[in-house]
Design an enzyme around this catalytic site. Structure first.
Site, mmCIF file in Angstrom:
data_model
loop_
_atom_site.group_PDB
_atom_site.id
_atom_site.type_symbol
_atom_site.label_atom_id
_atom_site.label_comp_id
_atom_site.label_asym_id
_atom_site.label_seq_id
_atom_site.Cartn_x
_atom_site.Cartn_y
_atom_site.Cartn_z
ATOM 1 N N ARG A 161 -7.474 0.052 0.662
ATOM 2 C CA ARG A 161 -8.006 -1.174 0.046
ATOM 3 C C ARG A 161 -8.454 -0.916 -1.398
ATOM 4 O O ARG A 161 -8.440 -1.835 -2.214
ATOM 5 C CB ARG A 161 -9.153 -1.727 0.888
ATOM 6 C CG ARG A 161 -10.356 -0.848 0.982
ATOM 7 C CD ARG A 161 -11.286 -1.209 2.126
ATOM 8 N NE ARG A 161 -10.686 -0.932 3.428
ATOM 9 C CZ ARG A 161 -11.282 -1.168 4.590
ATOM 10 N NH1 ARG A 161 -12.501 -1.691 4.615
ATOM 11 N NH2 ARG A 161 -10.688 -0.884 5.728
ATOM 12 N N LYS A 205 -9.838 12.752 8.578
ATOM 13 C CA LYS A 205 -9.439 12.259 9.906
ATOM 14 C C LYS A 205 -9.533 13.414 10.899
ATOM 15 O O LYS A 205 -8.848 14.427 10.733
ATOM 16 C CB LYS A 205 -8.002 11.731 9.859
ATOM 17 C CG LYS A 205 -7.844 10.471 9.012
ATOM 18 C CD LYS A 205 -6.385 10.046 8.955
ATOM 19 C CE LYS A 205 -6.169 8.901 7.985
ATOM 20 N NZ LYS A 205 -6.772 7.634 8.428
ATOM 21 N N ASP A 237 -12.081 7.326 3.696
ATOM 22 C CA ASP A 237 -10.883 7.037 4.483
ATOM 23 C C ASP A 237 -10.545 5.545 4.488
ATOM 24 O O ASP A 237 -9.545 5.138 5.070
ATOM 25 C CB ASP A 237 -11.041 7.566 5.919
ATOM 26 C CG ASP A 237 -9.717 7.592 6.673
ATOM 27 O OD1 ASP A 237 -8.656 7.634 6.011
ATOM 28 O OD2 ASP A 237 -9.729 7.568 7.918
ATOM 29 N N ASP A 258 1.618 6.134 5.799
ATOM 30 C CA ASP A 258 0.626 5.276 5.144
ATOM 31 C C ASP A 258 1.198 4.600 3.891
ATOM 32 O O ASP A 258 0.513 3.843 3.219
ATOM 33 C CB ASP A 258 -0.638 6.067 4.811
ATOM 34 C CG ASP A 258 -1.894 5.233 4.970
ATOM 35 O OD1 ASP A 258 -1.840 4.204 5.671
ATOM 36 O OD2 ASP A 258 -2.927 5.594 4.395
ATOM 37 N N GLU A 295 -9.396 4.013 1.938
ATOM 38 C CA GLU A 295 -8.883 4.179 0.573
ATOM 39 C C GLU A 295 -7.770 3.211 0.218
ATOM 40 O O GLU A 295 -7.577 2.887 -0.940
ATOM 41 C CB GLU A 295 -8.415 5.627 0.371
ATOM 42 C CG GLU A 295 -7.001 5.948 0.833
ATOM 43 C CD GLU A 295 -6.723 5.668 2.303
ATOM 44 O OE1 GLU A 295 -5.577 5.323 2.618
ATOM 45 O OE2 GLU A 295 -7.639 5.782 3.145
ATOM 46 N N LYS A 348 0.860 -1.189 0.000
ATOM 47 C CA LYS A 348 0.000 0.000 0.000
ATOM 48 C C LYS A 348 0.894 1.235 0.000
ATOM 49 O O LYS A 348 1.774 1.372 0.842
ATOM 50 C CB LYS A 348 -0.906 -0.007 1.229
ATOM 51 C CG LYS A 348 -1.731 1.268 1.386
ATOM 52 C CD LYS A 348 -2.601 1.230 2.642
ATOM 53 C CE LYS A 348 -3.192 2.608 2.930
ATOM 54 N NZ LYS A 348 -3.987 2.639 4.170
ATOM 55 N N ASP A 365 -2.375 10.388 3.691
ATOM 56 C CA ASP A 365 -3.791 10.029 3.770
ATOM 57 C C ASP A 365 -4.526 11.002 4.686
ATOM 58 O O ASP A 365 -4.477 10.887 5.897
ATOM 59 C CB ASP A 365 -3.927 8.592 4.291
ATOM 60 C CG ASP A 365 -5.378 8.209 4.525
ATOM 61 O OD1 ASP A 365 -6.267 8.855 3.937
ATOM 62 O OD2 ASP A 365 -5.619 7.267 5.294
#
Length: 295
Positions: A152, A75, A148, A88, A150, A63, A68
């Site tokens: 995946r 967030k 959020d 991230d 995202e 990933k 993010d």
């Protein structure tokens, strides 16, 4: 840079947004959609041994969210960790770190694909909205009920791409869910796989590497919470079992003939004590690749 350093064994292909559109990577591109000043790059490094026949083909998928924000589901609040979201891309950092090590070790008999769908999850007028429906490169449709969740979405197209390389086994690594940190704390990564054999291989590699993994169940009945009224699935279920439903989501994008294991490393990627990244995952991946080689 890695490919040029080890050009005898590693080649690099970097796809831009237009090339990703041609491959119909709607899930990944939904996250990247014009919401960042930095365009998306889909990175594919391929290691081939200097001589001899290839007996097994592996893929490592990381990933790669370089930041993010959460997107429109931004967030917020204490403990949201938005200020740490440069980590991230921890999964992709491990994958690229492993690529560098494999370039140096040059194991025989094994071909390895290192795959990263890199982008940022930012907010703009052109950004992905909650309620949007995306179509991934395998044709499956996803209702985005939380921008959020995202990582995946980027991994979905990366996993389809990895399967299309004709690999036998895939490991993906992701700072995927806060739920996994709640379950296992800051030092242990969760692993998910339908394959007992692959679980055994990876756990053995992690024990030699000194990195802590714990296998969590792929509880198929939890998929009920991921069903959508308007698409094949939503991208996030309820709070309960959040790392399990995330793993079940990823499974929708893996060919059944391919052995696959998912590592949720949201906890051990970062050391609060040192205020620094840990490099978690590199040692386990390298150990596993070498074990799968004939050298």
């Amino acid at each position: 840079k890695i490919a040029s350093l080890y050009s005898d064994v590693i080649s690099a292909t970097i796809l831009d947004v237009e090339q990703c559109k041609e491959l119909k990577m709607g899930s990944y591109l939904g996250v990247a959609a014009a919401a960042s000043e930095n365009p998306a790059h889909f990175i594919h490094l391929c290691y081939k041994p200097p001589s001899g026949t290839v007996k097994s083909k592996l893929a490592l998928v990381g990933k790669g969210l370089t930041f993010d924000s959460g997107g429109y589901n931004i967030k917020t609040g204490p403990g949201c960790s938005i200020e740490l979201m440069k980590f991230d891309m921890g999964g992709s950092a491990a994958v690229l770190g492993a690529a560098k090590a494999i370039g140096q070790i040059k194991p025989a008999g094994v071909e390895v694909h290192f795959i990263v769908a890199a982008c940022e999850n930012m907010i703009s007028g052109a950004g992905m909205r909650p309620g949007d429906i995306l179509t991934a490169s395998n044709g499956k449709t996803i209702e985005v009920n939380n921008t959020d969740a995202e990582g995946r979405l980027t991994l979905a197209d990366a996993l389809v791409y990895a399967c299309n390389q004709g690999v036998d086994k895939i490991i993906d690594l992701a700072t995927l869910t806060g739920a996994c940190v709640v379950a296992l704390g800051p030092s242990i990564a969760g692993i998910f796989t339908p394959s007992d054999d692959l679980a055994k291989e990876v756990v053995e590699a992690s024990e030699i590497a000194g990195e802590k993994l714990w296998r969590l169940p792929m509880e198929e009945s939890y998929w009920e919470s991921m069903k959508s009224g308007v698409a094949d699935m939503v991208n996030t279920g309820g709070r309960q079992g959040g790392s399990i439903t995330a793993a079940l989501f990823l499974k929708q994008f893996v060919d059944e003939k391919v052995q696959w294991l998912h590592i949720d490393m949201a906890g051990p990627v970062w050391s609060d004590k040192k205020k620094a990244a840990t490099g978690f995952g590199v040692s386990t991946l390298v150990e596993w690749v070498v074990k799968n080689s004939s050298s």
